[in-house]
Write a protein that holds these residues in place. Structure first.
Motif, PDB file in Angstrom:
ATOM      1  N   UNK A 144       0.799  -1.204   0.000  1.00 33.47           N
ATOM      2  CA  UNK A 144       0.000   0.000   0.000  1.00 33.47           C
ATOM      3  C   UNK A 144       0.839   1.264   0.000  1.00 33.47           C
ATOM      4  N   UNK A 145       2.146   1.158   0.019  1.00 33.56           N
ATOM      5  CA  UNK A 145       3.015   2.330  -0.015  1.00 33.56           C
ATOM      6  C   UNK A 145       3.023   2.917  -1.417  1.00 33.56           C
ATOM      7  N   UNK A 146       3.305   4.191  -1.468  1.00 33.94           N
ATOM      8  CA  UNK A 146       3.383   4.846  -2.770  1.00 33.94           C
ATOM      9  C   UNK A 146       4.624   4.342  -3.503  1.00 33.94           C
ATOM     10  N   UNK A 147       4.585   4.301  -4.823  1.00 34.09           N
ATOM     11  CA  UNK A 147       5.758   3.828  -5.579  1.00 34.09           C
ATOM     12  C   UNK A 147       7.003   4.665  -5.314  1.00 34.09           C
ATOM     13  N   UNK A 148       6.844   5.976  -5.128  1.00 29.63           N
ATOM     14  CA  UNK A 148       7.996   6.829  -4.865  1.00 29.63           C
ATOM     15  C   UNK A 148       8.649   6.478  -3.531  1.00 29.63           C
ATOM     16  N   UNK A 149       7.835   6.232  -2.503  1.00 27.94           N
ATOM     17  CA  UNK A 149       8.372   5.885  -1.190  1.00 27.94           C
ATOM     18  C   UNK A 149       9.092   4.547  -1.230  1.00 27.94           C
ATOM     19  N   UNK A 150       8.525   3.588  -1.924  1.00 27.37           N
ATOM     20  CA  UNK A 150       9.142   2.270  -2.031  1.00 27.37           C
ATOM     21  C   UNK A 150      10.484   2.365  -2.752  1.00 27.37           C
ATOM     22  N   UNK A 151      10.525   3.171  -3.786  1.00 26.81           N
ATOM     23  CA  UNK A 151      11.759   3.352  -4.547  1.00 26.81           C
ATOM     24  C   UNK A 151      12.829   4.020  -3.688  1.00 26.81           C
ATOM     25  N   UNK A 152      12.432   5.028  -2.911  1.00 31.43           N
ATOM     26  CA  UNK A 152      13.389   5.720  -2.044  1.00 31.43           C
ATOM     27  C   UNK A 152      13.919   4.790  -0.970  1.00 31.43           C
ATOM     28  N   UNK A 153      13.027   3.979  -0.381  1.00 28.51           N
ATOM     29  CA  UNK A 153      13.462   3.045   0.658  1.00 28.51           C
ATOM     30  C   UNK A 153      14.434   2.012   0.098  1.00 28.51           C
ATOM     31  N   UNK A 154      14.167   1.529  -1.088  1.00 25.79           N
ATOM     32  CA  UNK A 154      15.050   0.547  -1.712  1.00 25.79           C
ATOM     33  C   UNK A 154      16.410   1.166  -2.021  1.00 25.79           C
ATOM     34  N   UNK A 155      16.387   2.410  -2.491  1.00 30.20           N
ATOM     35  CA  UNK A 155      17.640   3.096  -2.809  1.00 30.20           C
ATOM     36  C   UNK A 155      18.452   3.345  -1.544  1.00 30.20           C
TER      37      UNK A 155
END
Length: 55
Positions: free
Chosen positions: A10-21
Motif C-alpha cells: 500500500x506504499x506509494x511507488x515513490x516511497x518504495x523506490x526511495x526506501x530501496x535506494x
C-alpha cells in the motif's frame, strides 16, 4: 481488483523506490567500509612483525 502499479504493502511507488535506494546505499557503504578496514589491517600487518624482529 488491485492496480498492478502499486506495491502490495500500500506504499506509494515513490516511497518504495526511495526506501530501496536507501537500503542499497547503506549496504554499499557498509561493504566499502569493511573493505577499507581490511585493507588497512593487511597493510599494517607487515609493520607489526618488523617491530618484533621475528622477520
Amino acid at each position: 481488483m488491485s492496480d498492478e502499479s502499486e506495491p502490495a504493502s500500500g506504499a506509494k511507488p515513490d516511497e518504495s523506490s526511495k526506501n530501496k535506494k536507501r537500503l542499497t546505499t547503506g549496504v554499499a557503504v557498509g561493504i566499502g567500509s569493511a573493505a577499507i578496514v581490511a585493507a588497512l589491517l593487511y597493510a599494517n600487518r607487515s609493520k607489526k612483525t618488523d617491530k618484533d624482529g621475528s622477520r
